[in-house]
Design an enzyme around this catalytic site. Structure first.
Site, PDB file in Angstrom:
ATOM      1  N   LYS A  78       1.271   3.192   2.428  1.00  0.00           N
ATOM      2  CA  LYS A  78       0.527   4.196   1.657  1.00  0.00           C
ATOM      3  C   LYS A  78       0.078   5.324   2.580  1.00  0.00           C
ATOM      4  O   LYS A  78      -0.265   5.071   3.755  1.00  0.00           O
ATOM      5  CB  LYS A  78      -0.674   3.488   1.013  1.00  0.00           C
ATOM      6  CG  LYS A  78      -1.464   4.317   0.026  1.00  0.00           C
ATOM      7  CD  LYS A  78      -2.507   3.442  -0.659  1.00  0.00           C
ATOM      8  CE  LYS A  78      -3.358   4.181  -1.660  1.00  0.00           C
ATOM      9  NZ  LYS A  78      -4.329   3.324  -2.350  1.00  0.00           N
ATOM     10  N   SER A 153      -4.289   3.330  -7.238  1.00  0.00           N
ATOM     11  CA  SER A 153      -3.813   4.510  -6.550  1.00  0.00           C
ATOM     12  C   SER A 153      -2.615   4.257  -5.633  1.00  0.00           C
ATOM     13  O   SER A 153      -2.015   5.214  -5.157  1.00  0.00           O
ATOM     14  CB  SER A 153      -4.953   5.124  -5.735  1.00  0.00           C
ATOM     15  OG  SER A 153      -5.384   4.227  -4.726  1.00  0.00           O
ATOM     16  N   SER A 177      -6.709  -0.814  -6.587  1.00  0.00           N
ATOM     17  CA  SER A 177      -5.542   0.039  -6.324  1.00  0.00           C
ATOM     18  C   SER A 177      -4.292  -0.639  -5.798  1.00  0.00           C
ATOM     19  O   SER A 177      -3.238  -0.017  -5.738  1.00  0.00           O
ATOM     20  CB  SER A 177      -5.933   1.155  -5.370  1.00  0.00           C
ATOM     21  OG  SER A 177      -6.527   2.174  -6.112  1.00  0.00           O
TER      22      SER A 177
HETATM   23  N1  GLN Z   1      -9.302   3.265  -9.970  1.00  0.00           N
HETATM   24  C1  GLN Z   1     -10.354   3.025  -9.043  1.00  0.00           C
HETATM   25  C2  GLN Z   1     -10.945   4.333  -8.600  1.00  0.00           C
HETATM   26  O1  GLN Z   1     -10.467   5.339  -8.995  1.00  0.00           O
HETATM   27  C3  GLN Z   1      -9.898   2.209  -7.885  1.00  0.00           C
HETATM   28  C4  GLN Z   1      -9.193   2.984  -6.840  1.00  0.00           C
HETATM   29  C5  GLN Z   1      -8.891   2.210  -5.595  1.00  0.00           C
HETATM   30  O2  GLN Z   1      -8.927   0.972  -5.582  1.00  0.00           O
HETATM   31  N2  GLN Z   1      -8.630   2.945  -4.515  1.00  0.00           N
HETATM   32  O3  GLN Z   1     -11.865   4.370  -7.845  1.00  0.00           O
END
Ligand code: GLN
Length: 446
Positions: A78, A153, A177
């Site tokens: 990532k 994400s 994510s």
């Molecule tokens: N969807 C969650 C957020 O927007 C989790 C994102 C993540 O785990 N980086 O914060």
């Protein structure tokens, strides 16, 4: 079967029997990326030369006879994980020209093991989102149906694994994510217990929640990668050294099904969870429903704490030491900061910074941030209590199946509520894993 559809374990075997070399394997994945990624958008950067150079070194090591298991295995990472000499943007314009002078510990450990980095995968800006459509660069499509979101994400990592553009990929998980995109792209997604994998070199979103996780085609592959990257790191003081957990038999295993999460399900996610429960029951586990009132507040609690921490972590991107600097500014230093931050950060990131700053402001913190910390303690206690009674807890990973890319929801409250099945485990810091039920069957031996 095309070799790019195989697992890490398959590749490790084939590299040892001489079925193909690490160079040939690497070229196959690079070929798939070239053929499909302009359409799918899983990668932001591909390091063709670096990967091939590492493949040649891996072939030499493999010929030597005692190469580690991951030697010669390609992977994606990532784009919020620092890679020496390779652009690392965290999906943000703010870091469009950031080339880290060092490797994150996880990258360093994979390098030592002889794994080859193919490239950096697309993500929601700074990890904020659950569809990979908050990236400043591109949208990633779901390889199972290209009209759908891949989840986020870490959507680039999940799409890369699902489409055969990498046998495994690293992601990060703050509130779901790794697990959510794994669910939507039908891969396994492992989010290790907080402290098991070093975050040194991970671009911080919310430090009390951030974890580096693994996306792969099987649970076994996740565990092979986990063995290589986990363990104490003196550069991340939250890490611990722990022995690997041994597998326990399913017969007699006590499983709690989180009813509060099942009740939120729409569009078939409940059915998938219940079929996993049936399989466990058939394998001899004792499954029962549990209810945990504290989880009701987990999304609010998560968004207050993560935004507060993000507002503090992202304060460094002001264009002085870190981040993009605007070419012109007129009215002094605050205008300079304002221009840099306005131009470099996207709407969702700005929303979180403003919300987080508000919750930490004098006069508001008792009713927001401090209250959220108390709720977090309740959620942790609730999980501790449940784990004294149950060996594992079962829950859907997502509330609803993947939506269309074209149907972006504009109300953040609705988007945030989609995270209800993953954020509570993030707040508690427990090990959590997404296993789709088709793979579940294989894991539990049915
Ligand atoms: N969807 C969650 C957020 O927007 C989790 C994102 C993540 O785990 N980086 O914060």
């Amino acid at each position: 079967m095309s070799i790019t559809k195989r697992t890490v374990r398959d590749h490790a075997k084939a590299l040892r029997t001489g079925e193909y070399s690490a160079r040939e394997l690497c070229l196959s994945y690079l070929g798939e990326i070239e053929k499909n990624d302009s359409r799918l958008g899983a990668y932001l950067t591909v390091d063709r030369n670096g990967a091939l150079e590492a493949a040649d070194a891996a072939d030499k090591r493999l010929r030597g006879g005692d190469a580690p298991l991951l030697c010669g295995i390609p992977y994606g990472a990532k784009d919020n994980i620092c890679t020496r000499g390779i652009t690392t943007t965290a999906g943000s314009t703010m870091l469009e020209s950031f080339i880290p002078p060092y490797d994150a510990t996880v990258i360093e450990r994979l390098k030592e093991n002889g794994a080859l980095l193919l490239g950096k995968t697309n993500m929601d800006e700074f990890g904020m989102g659950s569809a990979t459509d908050n990236s400043a660069y591109k949208v990633t499509k779901n390889p199972l149906n290209e009209e759908l979101i891949p989840g986020g994400s870490s959507g680039g990592s999940a799409a890369a694994v699902a489409a055969g553009l990498a046998p495994f990929a690293l992601g990060s998980d703050t509130g779901g994510s790794v697990r959510q995109p794994a669910a939507l792209c039908n891969t396994v997604g492992l989010c290790p217990t907080y402290g098991r994998v070093s975050r040194y070199g991970l671009i911080a979103f919310a430090s009390s929640l951030d974890r580096i996780g693994i996306l792969a085609k099987s649970c076994e592959d996740c565990s092979l990668v986990f063995s290589a990257i986990s363990g104490k790191d003196r550069r991340d003081s939250t890490t611990v050294e722990k022995k690997a957990v041994s597998l326990s038999p399913l017969k007699g295993l006590k499983v709690g099904i989180i009813r509060d999460h099942l009740e939120l399900c729409r569009g078939g996610t409940e059915k998938a969870t219940l079929s996993a429960m049936e399989m466990l029951t058939r394998a001899g586990a004792e499954c029962s429903y549990i209810s945990t009132p504290a989880l009701k507040y987990s999304a609010e609690c998560y968004y207050i704490i993560s935004s507060a921490e993000a507002s503090s972590n992202l304060a460094r991107y002001d264009g002085v030491r870190f981040g993009k600097r605007s070419a012109s500014f007129e009215n002094g230093l605050s205008d300079f900061y304002c221009k840099n931050r306005s131009a470099g950060l996207g709407d969702e990131v700005k929303r979180r910074i403003m919300f987080g700053t508000f919750t930490l402001s004098e006069g508001f913190t008792n009713d927001t941030y401090k209250k959220a910390l108390s709720v977090r303690t309740l959620i942790k206690e609730e999980y501790n209590r449940l784990f004294s009674e149950y060996h594992i807890l079962l829950s859907p990973t997502v509330v609803s199946p993947a939506r269309l890319l074209s149907e972006k929801e504009s109300d953040p409250a609705i988007v945030y509520a989609e995270d209800l099945c993953t954020v509570s485990q993030s707040l508690a810091g427990y090990f959590t894993c997404h296993i789709y039920h088709s793979r579940f069957r294989a894991v539990i031996g049915l």
